[in-house]
Design an enzyme around this catalytic site. Sequence first.
Site, PDB file in Angstrom:
ATOM      1  CE  LYS A 506      -0.479  -0.035   5.055  1.00  0.00           C
ATOM      2  NZ  LYS A 506      -1.414   0.015   6.191  1.00  0.00           N
ATOM      3  NE  ARG A 604      -5.968   0.597  11.804  1.00  0.00           N
ATOM      4  CZ  ARG A 604      -4.714   0.310  11.423  1.00  0.00           C
ATOM      5  NH1 ARG A 604      -3.794   1.269  11.420  1.00  0.00           N
ATOM      6  NH2 ARG A 604      -4.376  -0.915  11.099  1.00  0.00           N
ATOM      7  CE1 TYR A 732      12.098  32.560   2.336  1.00  0.00           C
ATOM      8  CE2 TYR A 732      12.354  30.153   2.353  1.00  0.00           C
ATOM      9  CZ  TYR A 732      12.044  31.326   1.677  1.00  0.00           C
ATOM     10  OH  TYR A 732      11.684  31.287   0.363  1.00  0.00           O
ATOM     11  CG  MET A 781       8.609  23.938  -1.852  1.00  0.00           C
ATOM     12  SD  MET A 781       7.449  24.848  -2.866  1.00  0.00           S
ATOM     13  CE  MET A 781       6.340  25.491  -1.620  1.00  0.00           C
TER      14      MET A 781
END
Length: 838
Positions: A506, A604, A732, A781
Amino acid sequence: MQVLLSSQPTEQNMMGYTCKQLASACNGVLYSDISEEKIIRFLCTDSRKIVFTEESMFIAITGLSHNGHDFIKSAYEKGVRCFLVSKLPEDSSRYSETAFILVPDTIVALQQIAARHRKQFDLPVIGITGSNGKTIVKEWLSQLLTPKYQVVKSPGSYNSQIGVPLSLWHIQSYHTLGLFEAGMSKPGEMVRLAACIQPDIGVFTMIGEAHNENFKNIEEKITEKLLLFQSVHTLVYCRDHKAIDRVILETDYLKQVRLYTWSFNEEADLRVLSKEKTGKHTRLQLKTDSVFEVQLPFTDAAMIENALHCIAVMLLFEVPKEEIIYAVSFLQPIAMRLEMKKGINGCFVINDAYNADMDSVRIALQYLRELGNKKNKTLILTDIHQSGRSAEVLYNTLASWVNEAKFSRLILIGSQIQKYQTAFDNVESAFTNTNDFLQALPAMCFQDEYILMKGAREFELERAEAFLIEKTHATVLEINLNAIAHNFSYYKSLLSPNVKMMAMVKAASYGTGDVEIAQLLEFYKADYLAVAYTDEGVHLRKEGIKTPIMVMNPEDEHYERMARYGLEPEIYSMRSLQRYLLFARSYTEDVPSVHIKLDTGMHRLGFMPHEIQVLSETLSQYPHIRITSIFSHLAASDNPDLDTFTYSQIDKFDSATQKIADAIGYMPIRHILNTGGIERFPNAQFDMVRLGIGLYGIGSNETQTAHLMQVIRLKTRISQIRRLPAGEPVGYGCEAVSDKERLIATVPIGYADGYRRSLGLGVGSMLVSGVPVPVVGKVCMDMTMLDITGLQAEEGDDVIVMGPSPLRISDLAHAMQTIPYEVLTALSQRLKRVFVKE
């Protein structure tokens, strides 16, 4: 290279060798002001690549162009405190708390240590030699036999006087088969490797012209190679190589050895009756005690011969013919030497600068011919060594082969080949050395063509390749398929007979890649795959995956789609069961079987204990709905402090499944163990286990992880280096300020790639030149800055973001205050994924 030494597993940790034991193994003299019991687990021959410094021994090897003793200081400064040397440093007093093992020859000592280590293990070992094909036969045998054996093998083409002993140090007690290749260039070398490998079974691939200059004739070279097999009980080879066949039959010490042979033309244990090429496949009709056919996914003669060596070994190991037929149909070329990459201006660059003997030239030219004539062809060719011929005969022969291949143009590099350039057609340029070629390269025009680079390693054609290949994102996620296969086989070895394995793929196989991993697991015969959502399963089916697939979070509206693609839903509540029964009543074809999820304490998803009675009664009313499995999920299988709770979950599961089985009249497959539970709760394996994070190299604890191989390596390159004066901020917010001058490197990876902002401001680190350096400033980023003050580094140098310690996934998870699952699955899909095999 740095490799794991003995590392024999005990109940609590992985053991190594003491300095005293290492000195004894190689008859060395130990000079030490540290404890003689200091444990060494890793060896290193390259001071630039040392990672596990405290447990490493640096081996100072003296070569033709370098002396390892010159790098003792560098290794010491990185934290190494144990050294194997052939001379003590003149200023040895400056190396405090250090052990030196003094020997006459460090390579011989390395081989003696490896031989001692090899003798500790009673496992069958296959030794492989020959002029060509050693590496690919070894790699293919590893692929073909790993489903049945825990295989340890030479990494890459480690077949030299240094590479072989380094390979043998990978042997651990759980391995059940060894595959090691051995090469040689002159008399006297093979007997030393034979003493290290001590093979039980031999494979002789073929004989060629490499290193002919060091032998009187071909028979002498064959005789030297055969010394690898002095102690084997079985030898596999092809009888069609007449010289090999003759020398083997005339060698006295082989007269008591079982000769397992194959042939196209002669009587043999494995006879090839016919060969038919159709498109990109070859169909072989084979005969042993019966006739059977195999189909190989290639047509190249050398590849066919390599495959037949592997088939012979599989028959020798009594692998059923139907399994052989299936397995060899998946064989693919291993990119060990010949690599084709997208180049500039629509070109394709074929780099075969690994070796430059006549046999490898012939193979490269044949490969280029198979690409067809859709593009023009350029050959970049260097001097050729290891031929054993006079220069005139060598280059005239080479010219005839090259001219027959009809290249559009030739570029020759080397003082020898320049002398014979008139023998070659279409020579555009000739250069004395690679530097001259590199200076002229930018002015040359390459457009929509195949560019074959064929040369000796000393010419460093990779420098030209860097100019010719298409530039891509510098950050690459490497996924080691060998490691995944190893980890799968390791957990398989922990299971009781007939217990099945479900592999979790998955979330794109935890971020590593969905189809490629599923294909690998299908080849290694995982019994089930599991995905989270229907779309994931449909994608795998469309890519040809046939293994049963369970969908763990099925959407009600997708039941028809799941049925169409043969996907099996998880049913976890009365609502989901009623919805599925409603679908089943309206569906005209056979509905997929289902998997029932029970909630035994995770809370769950799943049926609660008080719902089991109603669930059982409902299921009993619909006998046409087949229940494939019943399962539950452990909440704390990796936490010994909660074992009482885990055992209560197991007991609840056992009781509930019995009630369901009584109601429906049969017992479905039962499974409750995840990765953490497989090793810790062997008595709860039931009928199947689910392997998740362990498949990707992360165990439930350090002891378990020590058995596994790291699957991923995330690497990037330095984009820019700048020297900042004291007081200048970085990044930053201007928070990263220092009162000292700093050297700052910027690398092209950021939080959009999955490298979290929480790793900024010194929390995270990366490896530059093998040294951990801190992240400075905030993670951006697309970029991150590193403080590399004090290091010798250049723009374009490689940087390791994830990989070995201290940058394992678990290390980063700890730094990010999260779990390894999140680190893996957060890796952005924009990262280029490269699937590698050693």
